[in-house]
Design an enzyme around this catalytic site. Sequence first.
Site, PDB file in Angstrom:
ATOM      1  N   GLU A  55       0.857  -1.204   0.012  1.00 41.89           N
ATOM      2  CA  GLU A  55       0.081   0.118   0.002  1.00 41.89           C
ATOM      3  C   GLU A  55       0.739   1.195  -0.232  1.00 41.89           C
ATOM      4  O   GLU A  55       0.565   2.260   0.700  1.00 41.89           O
ATOM      5  CB  GLU A  55      -0.817  -0.061   1.159  1.00 41.89           C
ATOM      6  N   ASP A 165       0.883  -8.340   2.831  1.00 45.05           N
ATOM      7  CA  ASP A 165      -0.328  -8.377   3.207  1.00 45.05           C
ATOM      8  C   ASP A 165      -1.141  -9.474   2.390  1.00 45.05           C
ATOM      9  O   ASP A 165      -1.443  -8.981   1.413  1.00 45.05           O
ATOM     10  CB  ASP A 165      -0.996  -6.999   3.098  1.00 45.05           C
TER      11      ASP A 165
END
Length: 268
Positions: A55, A165
């Site tokens: 991200e 993630d």
Amino acid sequence: MSIRRYEERQRASRYTMKLICWNINGLQSKNLRLRTLAVCDVINTEHPEVVFLQEVIRQTFLMLKKECPHYTVLQASDKDYFTAILLRKSCVTVEEHVVHPFPTSVMARKLQTVKCIVNNVQCYLMTSHLESMDSHDEERKKQLLVALQAMENVDKDRAVIFGGDLNIRDKEITDVGGLPDNILDLWEITGSRPEHQYTWDYWQGQLNHVKVAKETRFRFDRIYLRRNARPSLIPTNFKMVGLEKLSSCHDFASDHWGIMVTFAIRRR
């Protein structure tokens, strides 16, 4: 830091390797600059050889390059949000950097890979941000299987590390038949300590700003190791980073805890 302490740390680092893996929540604009500076501070303080980030956006990518000058910063994309791999220049030699898009992803997710040498250990490093949300579990499982197959296909003389993630649930691991016998879950292999289990955790006050159930706790962020034929990397410690609120903005650096793994390097 004194010259003597720096030299001692450099000598010690030849026989260990640290890796940090962290979703740094670049899509949340609140306190973004301060939170990213905090991530950079953790990196510069802990001095890992390898960092996997998810991200990342262009703004935070530029900050990482500026604030972490001792690292080569490799990005998986230059659009929207993406993964990045940071490699400490003094001890990592990059041989190849490749990004593999997942062809059926509806979120433009990719598998980022680096073939390199870390402290004289031949490595293959992989990170990804797998498809998010419950409703995309089938795509996420497909992506996980692609990554696990990629780990197994690498030259057996190289240690392979895959982390990120992964948005994965334990049931989904079971659904795909479990991990291959030669791939280790580093949280499990280092003792499965419950205080370092959940990386996305309402119980710890991390998600108070998110509309989720109070019982929400997930181990979304995971790191896997496929040892090489003559094991070079021995995982010795697994812990979380980013657990404290920042005094600068009274917020956490991210809505995910970061993971830091330390390996001992077995010398030949």
